[in-house]
Design a protein around this motif. Structure first.
Motif, PDB file in Angstrom:
ATOM      1  N   PHE A   3       0.846  -1.188   0.000  1.00 17.23           N
ATOM      2  CA  PHE A   3       0.000   0.000   0.000  1.00 17.23           C
ATOM      3  C   PHE A   3       0.879   1.234   0.000  1.00 17.23           C
ATOM      4  O   PHE A   3       2.023   1.197   0.432  1.00 17.23           O
ATOM      5  N   ASN A   4       0.322   2.340  -0.436  1.00 17.83           N
ATOM      6  CA  ASN A   4       1.007   3.611  -0.356  1.00 17.83           C
ATOM      7  C   ASN A   4       1.183   3.977   1.118  1.00 17.83           C
ATOM      8  O   ASN A   4       0.389   3.574   1.968  1.00 17.83           O
ATOM      9  N   LYS A   5       2.195   4.789   1.416  1.00 10.11           N
ATOM     10  CA  LYS A   5       2.466   5.129   2.811  1.00 10.11           C
ATOM     11  C   LYS A   5       1.306   5.892   3.448  1.00 10.11           C
ATOM     12  O   LYS A   5       1.019   5.714   4.626  1.00 10.11           O
ATOM     13  N   ASN A   6       0.586   6.702   2.673  1.00 10.98           N
ATOM     14  CA  ASN A   6      -0.547   7.449   3.225  1.00 10.98           C
ATOM     15  C   ASN A   6      -1.725   6.530   3.530  1.00 10.98           C
ATOM     16  O   ASN A   6      -2.449   6.730   4.509  1.00 10.98           O
ATOM     17  N   ILE A   7      -1.917   5.511   2.715  1.00 14.60           N
ATOM     18  CA  ILE A   7      -2.998   4.556   2.950  1.00 14.60           C
ATOM     19  C   ILE A   7      -2.732   3.783   4.243  1.00 14.60           C
ATOM     20  O   ILE A   7      -3.662   3.499   5.004  1.00 14.60           O
ATOM     21  N   LYS A   8      -1.457   3.478   4.503  1.00 12.32           N
ATOM     22  CA  LYS A   8      -1.111   2.775   5.748  1.00 12.32           C
ATOM     23  C   LYS A   8      -1.467   3.612   6.961  1.00 12.32           C
ATOM     24  O   LYS A   8      -1.986   3.086   7.959  1.00 12.32           O
ATOM     25  N   LEU A   9      -1.207   4.923   6.888  1.00 11.45           N
ATOM     26  CA  LEU A   9      -1.553   5.793   8.013  1.00 11.45           C
ATOM     27  C   LEU A   9      -3.060   5.916   8.193  1.00 11.45           C
ATOM     28  O   LEU A   9      -3.563   5.887   9.328  1.00 11.45           O
ATOM     29  N   VAL A  10      -3.777   6.043   7.091  1.00 14.39           N
ATOM     30  CA  VAL A  10      -5.241   6.137   7.165  1.00 14.39           C
ATOM     31  C   VAL A  10      -5.822   4.849   7.742  1.00 14.39           C
ATOM     32  O   VAL A  10      -6.731   4.883   8.589  1.00 14.39           O
ATOM     33  N   LEU A  11      -5.282   3.720   7.339  1.00 13.28           N
ATOM     34  CA  LEU A  11      -5.728   2.430   7.859  1.00 13.28           C
ATOM     35  C   LEU A  11      -5.481   2.330   9.369  1.00 13.28           C
ATOM     36  O   LEU A  11      -6.353   1.879  10.125  1.00 13.28           O
ATOM     37  N   ALA A  12      -4.313   2.780   9.813  1.00 19.57           N
ATOM     38  CA  ALA A  12      -3.987   2.737  11.241  1.00 19.57           C
ATOM     39  C   ALA A  12      -4.922   3.638  12.040  1.00 19.57           C
ATOM     40  O   ALA A  12      -5.418   3.248  13.108  1.00 19.57           O
ATOM     41  N   VAL A  13      -5.206   4.827  11.519  1.00 26.97           N
ATOM     42  CA  VAL A  13      -6.115   5.757  12.208  1.00 26.97           C
ATOM     43  C   VAL A  13      -7.521   5.174  12.265  1.00 26.97           C
ATOM     44  O   VAL A  13      -8.214   5.278  13.302  1.00 26.97           O
ATOM     45  N   ALA A  14      -7.969   4.543  11.194  1.00 29.90           N
ATOM     46  CA  ALA A  14      -9.305   3.942  11.177  1.00 29.90           C
ATOM     47  C   ALA A  14      -9.406   2.804  12.197  1.00 29.90           C
ATOM     48  O   ALA A  14     -10.418   2.688  12.909  1.00 29.90           O
ATOM     49  N   ILE A  15      -8.372   1.996  12.284  1.00 28.68           N
ATOM     50  CA  ILE A  15      -8.390   0.892  13.254  1.00 28.68           C
ATOM     51  C   ILE A  15      -8.404   1.443  14.676  1.00 28.68           C
ATOM     52  O   ILE A  15      -9.142   0.937  15.536  1.00 28.68           O
ATOM     53  N   ILE A  16      -7.619   2.479  14.929  1.00 24.58           N
ATOM     54  CA  ILE A  16      -7.588   3.076  16.275  1.00 24.58           C
ATOM     55  C   ILE A  16      -8.939   3.710  16.607  1.00 24.58           C
ATOM     56  O   ILE A  16      -9.426   3.590  17.740  1.00 24.58           O
ATOM     57  N   ALA A  17      -9.560   4.367  15.624  1.00 22.76           N
ATOM     58  CA  ALA A  17     -10.880   4.970  15.853  1.00 22.76           C
ATOM     59  C   ALA A  17     -11.911   3.893  16.184  1.00 22.76           C
ATOM     60  O   ALA A  17     -12.740   4.069  17.099  1.00 22.76           O
ATOM     61  N   PHE A  18     -11.845   2.764  15.474  1.00 22.12           N
ATOM     62  CA  PHE A  18     -12.774   1.674  15.773  1.00 22.12           C
ATOM     63  C   PHE A  18     -12.472   1.070  17.145  1.00 22.12           C
ATOM     64  O   PHE A  18     -13.392   0.645  17.853  1.00 22.12           O
ATOM     65  N   ALA A  19     -11.212   1.059  17.536  1.00 22.79           N
ATOM     66  CA  ALA A  19     -10.841   0.557  18.859  1.00 22.79           C
ATOM     67  C   ALA A  19     -11.432   1.455  19.945  1.00 22.79           C
ATOM     68  O   ALA A  19     -11.943   0.959  20.957  1.00 22.79           O
ATOM     69  N   VAL A  20     -11.373   2.769  19.734  1.00 21.76           N
ATOM     70  CA  VAL A  20     -11.962   3.708  20.700  1.00 21.76           C
ATOM     71  C   VAL A  20     -13.465   3.484  20.787  1.00 21.76           C
ATOM     72  O   VAL A  20     -14.055   3.500  21.883  1.00 21.76           O
ATOM     73  N   TYR A  21     -14.112   3.245  19.651  1.00 24.93           N
ATOM     74  CA  TYR A  21     -15.537   2.950  19.648  1.00 24.93           C
ATOM     75  C   TYR A  21     -15.825   1.680  20.454  1.00 24.93           C
ATOM     76  O   TYR A  21     -16.794   1.621  21.218  1.00 24.93           O
ATOM     77  N   GLN A  22     -14.980   0.671  20.284  1.00 25.88           N
ATOM     78  CA  GLN A  22     -15.160  -0.577  21.042  1.00 25.88           C
ATOM     79  C   GLN A  22     -15.003  -0.334  22.543  1.00 25.88           C
ATOM     80  O   GLN A  22     -15.702  -0.945  23.347  1.00 25.88           O
ATOM     81  N   PHE A  23     -14.073   0.551  22.917  1.00 24.77           N
ATOM     82  CA  PHE A  23     -13.903   0.878  24.340  1.00 24.77           C
ATOM     83  C   PHE A  23     -15.154   1.565  24.885  1.00 24.77           C
ATOM     84  O   PHE A  23     -15.571   1.290  26.015  1.00 24.77           O
ATOM     85  N   THR A  24     -15.769   2.456  24.088  1.00 24.64           N
ATOM     86  CA  THR A  24     -16.975   3.144  24.561  1.00 24.64           C
ATOM     87  C   THR A  24     -18.159   2.198  24.667  1.00 24.64           C
ATOM     88  O   THR A  24     -19.084   2.446  25.448  1.00 24.64           O
ATOM     89  N   GLU A  25     -18.152   1.127  23.913  1.00 23.30           N
ATOM     90  CA  GLU A  25     -19.215   0.128  23.974  1.00 23.30           C
ATOM     91  C   GLU A  25     -18.929  -0.943  25.021  1.00 23.30           C
ATOM     92  O   GLU A  25     -19.619  -1.961  25.063  1.00 23.30           O
ATOM     93  N   ASN A  26     -17.913  -0.730  25.841  1.00 20.70           N
ATOM     94  CA  ASN A  26     -17.488  -1.656  26.894  1.00 20.70           C
ATOM     95  C   ASN A  26     -17.009  -3.005  26.354  1.00 20.70           C
ATOM     96  O   ASN A  26     -17.118  -4.022  27.029  1.00 20.70           O
ATOM     97  N   ASN A  27     -16.488  -3.020  25.152  1.00 19.01           N
ATOM     98  CA  ASN A  27     -15.848  -4.205  24.595  1.00 19.01           C
ATOM     99  C   ASN A  27     -14.331  -4.011  24.709  1.00 19.01           C
ATOM    100  O   ASN A  27     -13.637  -3.746  23.723  1.00 19.01           O
ATOM    101  N   ILE A  28     -13.840  -4.125  25.921  1.00 15.05           N
ATOM    102  CA  ILE A  28     -12.439  -3.816  26.221  1.00 15.05           C
ATOM    103  C   ILE A  28     -11.493  -4.759  25.472  1.00 15.05           C
ATOM    104  O   ILE A  28     -10.477  -4.330  24.930  1.00 15.05           O
TER     105      ILE A  28
END
Length: 171
Positions: free
Chosen positions: A2-27
């Protein structure tokens, strides 16, 4: 891959989904996703094709290493500056067997872009010194040998440097 920018966007998206999981109490899911986001971040700084080319080079498989490096289409846009340095460094090592003037260009560009390890920088300068010596540029070769000697802190290239210095005395 992947392009280097796509890798960063992918990492940010995964982290954002992780934060969502934390708010839903799925630790557990959140922790797993945070750990999973490390992979694209790591691959941002260490390109997977360059890593695979290094592995092929360790096995003395020059054709395999060249195949992996050829998969990088636009190194100027797809790679970070240090990765571009290693891309040119690896190409210089492979081309040095056949075309010295092209290898010299690759090594000079790798040194200009920068290599993260002093040992790699010392080896690139040692290779450049050898190329300069074959082209009868003794002053440049002496300068590059001295720089390589300073960078070789673990004395891994000590024998090669001594051998080159002895060959330079014969010129």
């Amino acid at each position: 891959m992947f392009n280097k920018n796509i890798k960063l966007v992918l990492a940010v998206a995964i982290i954002a989904f992780a934060v969502y999981q934390f708010t839903e109490n799925n630790i557990g899911n959140g922790i797993f996703l945070i750990l999973l986001s490390i992979i694209p971040i790591l691959l941002y700084f260490k390109n997977e094709y360059i890593l695979l080319a290094f592995l092929k080079l360790r096995k003395q498989d020059m054709d395999g290493a060249k195949k992996w490096l050829d998969k990088i289409k636009n190194p100027e846009t797809a790679l970070v500056q240090k990765q571009q340095g290693y891309y040119n460094y690896l190409n210089g090592i492979m081309v040095s067997q056949t075309n010295l003037s092209q290898a010299e260009k690759y090594f000079k560009k790798a040194i200009d872009l920068g290599l993260s390890m002093d040992q790699d920088l010392a080896l690139a300068k040692l290779q450049l010194a050898g190329i300069s010596m074959t082209k009868r540029r003794k002053m440049e070769a002496t300068k590059l040998l001295n720089e390589a000697k300073k960078l070789d802190k673990h004395n891994m290239l000590k024998d090669q440097i001594k051998m080159m210095q002895q060959q330079m005395k014969k010129i």
